[in-house]
Design a protein around this motif. Structure first.
Motif, PDB file in Angstrom:
ATOM      1  N   CYS A  34      -6.818  -2.137   1.184  1.00 20.39           N
ATOM      2  CA  CYS A  34      -5.846  -2.137   2.280  1.00 20.39           C
ATOM      3  C   CYS A  34      -6.603  -2.059   3.609  1.00 20.39           C
ATOM      4  O   CYS A  34      -7.276  -1.059   3.885  1.00 20.39           O
ATOM      5  CB  CYS A  34      -4.881  -0.967   2.155  1.00 20.39           C
ATOM      6  N   CYS A  38       1.232  -1.315   4.145  1.00 22.54           N
ATOM      7  CA  CYS A  38       0.544  -2.574   4.495  1.00 22.54           C
ATOM      8  C   CYS A  38       0.306  -3.394   3.222  1.00 22.54           C
ATOM      9  O   CYS A  38       0.456  -2.898   2.113  1.00 22.54           O
ATOM     10  CB  CYS A  38      -0.795  -2.279   5.155  1.00 22.54           C
ATOM     11  N   CYS A  81       0.838  -1.199   0.000  1.00 25.66           N
ATOM     12  CA  CYS A  81       0.000   0.000   0.000  1.00 25.66           C
ATOM     13  C   CYS A  81       0.873   1.249   0.000  1.00 25.66           C
ATOM     14  O   CYS A  81       1.882   1.326   0.698  1.00 25.66           O
ATOM     15  CB  CYS A  81      -0.895  -0.013   1.241  1.00 25.66           C
ATOM     16  N   HIS A 114      -6.013   1.095   6.882  1.00 31.74           N
ATOM     17  CA  HIS A 114      -6.751   2.355   7.045  1.00 31.74           C
ATOM     18  C   HIS A 114      -7.809   2.511   5.965  1.00 31.74           C
ATOM     19  O   HIS A 114      -8.096   3.626   5.524  1.00 31.74           O
ATOM     20  CB  HIS A 114      -5.781   3.553   7.013  1.00 31.74           C
ATOM     21  N   PRO A 166      -6.677   6.885   2.572  1.00 32.01           N
ATOM     22  CA  PRO A 166      -5.509   7.765   2.642  1.00 32.01           C
ATOM     23  C   PRO A 166      -4.400   7.556   1.614  1.00 32.01           C
ATOM     24  O   PRO A 166      -3.539   8.426   1.487  1.00 32.01           O
ATOM     25  CB  PRO A 166      -4.960   7.494   4.048  1.00 32.01           C
ATOM     26  N   HIS A 173       0.182   4.057   1.170  1.00 30.95           N
ATOM     27  CA  HIS A 173       0.028   4.910   2.351  1.00 30.95           C
ATOM     28  C   HIS A 173       1.146   4.609   3.342  1.00 30.95           C
ATOM     29  O   HIS A 173       2.075   5.385   3.480  1.00 30.95           O
ATOM     30  CB  HIS A 173      -1.358   4.717   2.984  1.00 30.95           C
ATOM     31  N   LEU A 174       1.062   3.458   4.008  1.00 30.08           N
ATOM     32  CA  LEU A 174       2.102   3.118   4.981  1.00 30.08           C
ATOM     33  C   LEU A 174       2.682   1.726   4.774  1.00 30.08           C
ATOM     34  O   LEU A 174       3.282   1.153   5.680  1.00 30.08           O
ATOM     35  CB  LEU A 174       1.558   3.263   6.409  1.00 30.08           C
TER      36      LEU A 174
HETATM   37  S1  FES Z   1      -1.343   1.503   5.018  1.00 26.46           S
HETATM   38 FE1  FES Z   1      -2.842   1.166   3.516  1.00 26.46          FE
HETATM   39  S2  FES Z   1      -4.349   2.630   3.905  1.00 26.46           S
HETATM   40 FE2  FES Z   1      -2.865   2.977   5.417  1.00 26.46          FE
END
Ligand code: FES
Length: 212
Positions: free
Chosen positions: A138, A117, A112, A141, A157, A114-115
């Motif tokens: 994901c 995952c 992902c 979040h 996000p 975002h962070l």
């Molecule tokens: S790590 Fe995927 S939405 Fe935050």
């Protein structure tokens, strides 16, 4: 005698000055080395750019054969690094960037944007929010990516689409990963960058062993 003492003192002073100078020089050298050593390697690479660096070649990795694929059943594989997971999916309908006779086979990074995952595949009808789309979801979040359209972000996000694996299908139906499209693989290079080549440069020992 008194003059000799004066000359002696002058020489001593001179030596002291030289020592001071040496000390300052060495100190400056040490500080500079520390600064250089701690400088962000990625920033240096960014300044140098791929043209001046020896970039490893993209590996060509056989994933499977078209005959092995079932519609909407993803196949997991790592590419271009042994630690970067992706999903290959036969979506059963023509999609942008799709390969194969029906142009319905795509592959995306599972990391992902975002962070970092791991995303999951939710086939059409399995996602309450977007029941008419194939979704890469994901759970960390609630990030939603559109598997039917280049893994663009639909909600949540994540700031960027998932990187697409560039695929090649040969005359026997063997499917190969040949390159990774932008944006960058999460966690290795700056977010949003399309300089995916740095993933290879920074982790040469982790590049998958090509079979093609
Ligand atoms: S790590 Fe995927 S939405 Fe935050």
């Amino acid at each position: 005698m008194a003059e000799e003492g004066g000359v002696f003192k002058k020489n001593k002073d001179k030596e002291k000055e030289v020592d001071e100078g040496r000390r300052t020089f060495l100190k400056t050298l040490a500080v500079s080395s520390v600064i250089l050593a701690s400088a962000d390697l990625l920033s240096i690479l960014r300044v140098l750019g791929p043209a001046k660096l020896k970039i490893p070649k993209w590996p060509k990795l056989k994933i499977c054969n078209v005959k092995d694929l079932k519609p909407k059943v993803p196949v997991e594989f790592n590419y271009p690094l042994t630690i970067t997971p992706n999903l290959l999916i036969k979506l059963g309908k023509k999609v942008p960037g799709g390969v194969g006779l029906d142009q319905d086979i795509v592959a995306y990074s599972r990391l992902c944007q975002h962070l970092g995952c791991i995303v999951e595949f939710l086939p059409e009808g399995k996602c309450d929010k977007y029941p008419d789309r194939d979704i890469l979801y994901c759970p960390c979040h609630a990030g939603y990516y559109d598997a039917d359209d280049k893994a663009k972000v639909l909600a949540g996000p994540p700031p960027y689409p998932l990187p697409q694996v560039i695929l090649d299908v040969d005359e026997n139906g063997d499917i190969y990963a040949v390159k990774m499209g932008p944006p960058v693989i999460y966690g290795v290079t700056p977010k949003g960058s399309d300089e995916v080549w740095r993933d290879l440069l920074l982790a040469p020992t982790k590049i998958v062993k090509g079979t093609g």
